[in-house]
Design a protein around this motif. Sequence first.
Motif, PDB file in Angstrom:
ATOM      1  N   ASP A 194       0.812  -1.215   0.000  1.00  0.00           N
ATOM      2  CA  ASP A 194       0.000   0.000   0.000  1.00  0.00           C
ATOM      3  C   ASP A 194       0.849   1.270   0.000  1.00  0.00           C
ATOM      4  OD1 ASP A 194       1.022   0.021   2.544  1.00  0.00           O
ATOM      5  OD2 ASP A 194      -0.914  -0.102   3.571  1.00  0.00           O
ATOM      6  N   GLN A 238       2.540   2.561   2.216  1.00  0.00           N
ATOM      7  CA  GLN A 238       2.474   3.324   3.455  1.00  0.00           C
ATOM      8  C   GLN A 238       3.671   3.091   4.372  1.00  0.00           C
ATOM      9  OE1 GLN A 238       0.110   5.786   3.941  1.00  0.00           O
ATOM     10  NE2 GLN A 238      -0.167   5.193   1.799  1.00  0.00           N
ATOM     11  N   THR A 239       4.416   2.019   4.130  1.00  0.00           N
ATOM     12  CA  THR A 239       5.590   1.710   4.948  1.00  0.00           C
ATOM     13  C   THR A 239       6.798   1.538   4.041  1.00  0.00           C
ATOM     14  OG1 THR A 239       4.188   0.579   6.567  1.00  0.00           O
ATOM     15  CG2 THR A 239       6.548   0.156   6.681  1.00  0.00           C
ATOM     16  N   ASN A 251       7.211   5.161   8.357  1.00  0.00           N
ATOM     17  CA  ASN A 251       5.829   5.354   7.941  1.00  0.00           C
ATOM     18  C   ASN A 251       5.633   6.799   7.499  1.00  0.00           C
ATOM     19  OD1 ASN A 251       4.729   2.715   8.460  1.00  0.00           O
ATOM     20  ND2 ASN A 251       4.850   3.171  10.629  1.00  0.00           N
ATOM     21  N   TRP A 252       4.698   6.983   6.588  1.00  0.00           N
ATOM     22  CA  TRP A 252       4.456   8.322   6.050  1.00  0.00           C
ATOM     23  C   TRP A 252       3.818   9.244   7.081  1.00  0.00           C
ATOM     24  CZ3 TRP A 252       6.734   9.984   1.892  1.00  0.00           C
ATOM     25  CH2 TRP A 252       7.046   9.108   0.865  1.00  0.00           C
ATOM     26  N   HIS A 266       2.527  12.487   2.800  1.00  0.00           N
ATOM     27  CA  HIS A 266       3.675  12.073   1.985  1.00  0.00           C
ATOM     28  C   HIS A 266       4.765  13.143   1.895  1.00  0.00           C
ATOM     29  CE1 HIS A 266       2.250   8.318  -0.427  1.00  0.00           C
ATOM     30  NE2 HIS A 266       1.911   8.243   0.833  1.00  0.00           N
ATOM     31  N   SER A 293       2.044  -1.034   8.316  1.00  0.00           N
ATOM     32  CA  SER A 293       1.371   0.248   8.067  1.00  0.00           C
ATOM     33  C   SER A 293       0.829   0.912   9.332  1.00  0.00           C
ATOM     34  CB  SER A 293       0.241   0.094   7.028  1.00  0.00           C
ATOM     35  OG  SER A 293       0.786  -0.358   5.799  1.00  0.00           O
TER      36      SER A 293
END
Length: 381
Positions: A84, A86-87, A103-104, A108, A155
């Motif tokens: 995804d 996200q990580t 992690n975001w 972003h 995530s």
Amino acid sequence: MHFSKKLRSASYLLLAILSGLLSACDKTPVNPETKMSEFIVGSYAKENEPSIYRIQLDPQSGALSGLTTLANTVNPSYLALSADNQTIFAVNETEKGGVSVFNWQDKHNALSLASKLSDLGDNPCHISISPDGTMLTVANYSSGDIRLFKIEGISSQETSLREFARHQSQGQGAHERQEAPHMHWVDWSPDGKFIYSVDLGLDEVKVYELDGEALLRAKVAFKLQAGDGPRHMIFSVKQGFAYIVNELSNALVVVQQDSSTGELTEVQRLSALTEEFTGESYVSAVKLSPAEDFLYVANRGSNSISVFAIVAKGKLEFLQDYTTAGNWPRDFVISNDGEFLLVANQLSSEITVLKRDNKSGLLSSTDSKIAISQPTYISQL
């Protein structure tokens, strides 16, 4: 005399105005509705310098912009992204290597450190995630081993890694750089059944299977020629073949996988370099086009991208050798739409953009580039 000076001054002023108008016309208009493509970059940035970045690509013009500092961690020379996105998992390529998990944050615009493991082997240089997203593996170049980890809390803000298996390679090869095993790449087969590692020091591709969390005994899936020094391998899901690039010999080897045993059989061997090139060069990265109908290889030294068409039975046909417009292309990525190829030129400290033709596979120049200190990895988000 005085009149001539006035005339010349007026002429220069007119030329300046016309030049400005022409320059304005030459600029590609920015469409505020254009959705920019985003890429993440890892690097060998100097100590205390930012080392992970995000850049943006205009999918219409190929222009680069939006350079954003995401994190500062030591030598994140290779990254892996969760499914995804996200990580972000980054190797820390140091003598006592490690893995940092991010992690975001802030839409972003930044990465926060979720966890970090240290003393995981010497100089980790490649990292990958299993097809089901639950495991991660790292190749350690200097200590010649691979490590396997369970990904826990994916995530979430507490994403962490738990090591559960490792394999230590033994032996040496014929080349002066093959005094010991040197794992340079590790990843799963597309179906997730096998794990493969590429050992530059022993001229071998090894294959492994898991029984639960037990790593079964390693087997040699493919033995390359002495002194080849295999660096990376990539699988073609559609074709059922794999492609191995060899750093020391610059050979490109096509192999076919036995889906029951994991063994690899040679189909074709050819050079990644043109016959005309006589200097010193070392292949680095190998990538497939989105449609898997073309294959691309980066060459450090000749500073070029070799382009091959994939023809019958996975074999390759040479099409083009094209300059990267930079020095020492360590990695590159093809945009998801196939329109552009972005090159991480390590020694010239820049990302350059090449235009790509989806039908012919051929590359052409653009003037687009952006400065980043010693980039080593690039991937689209």
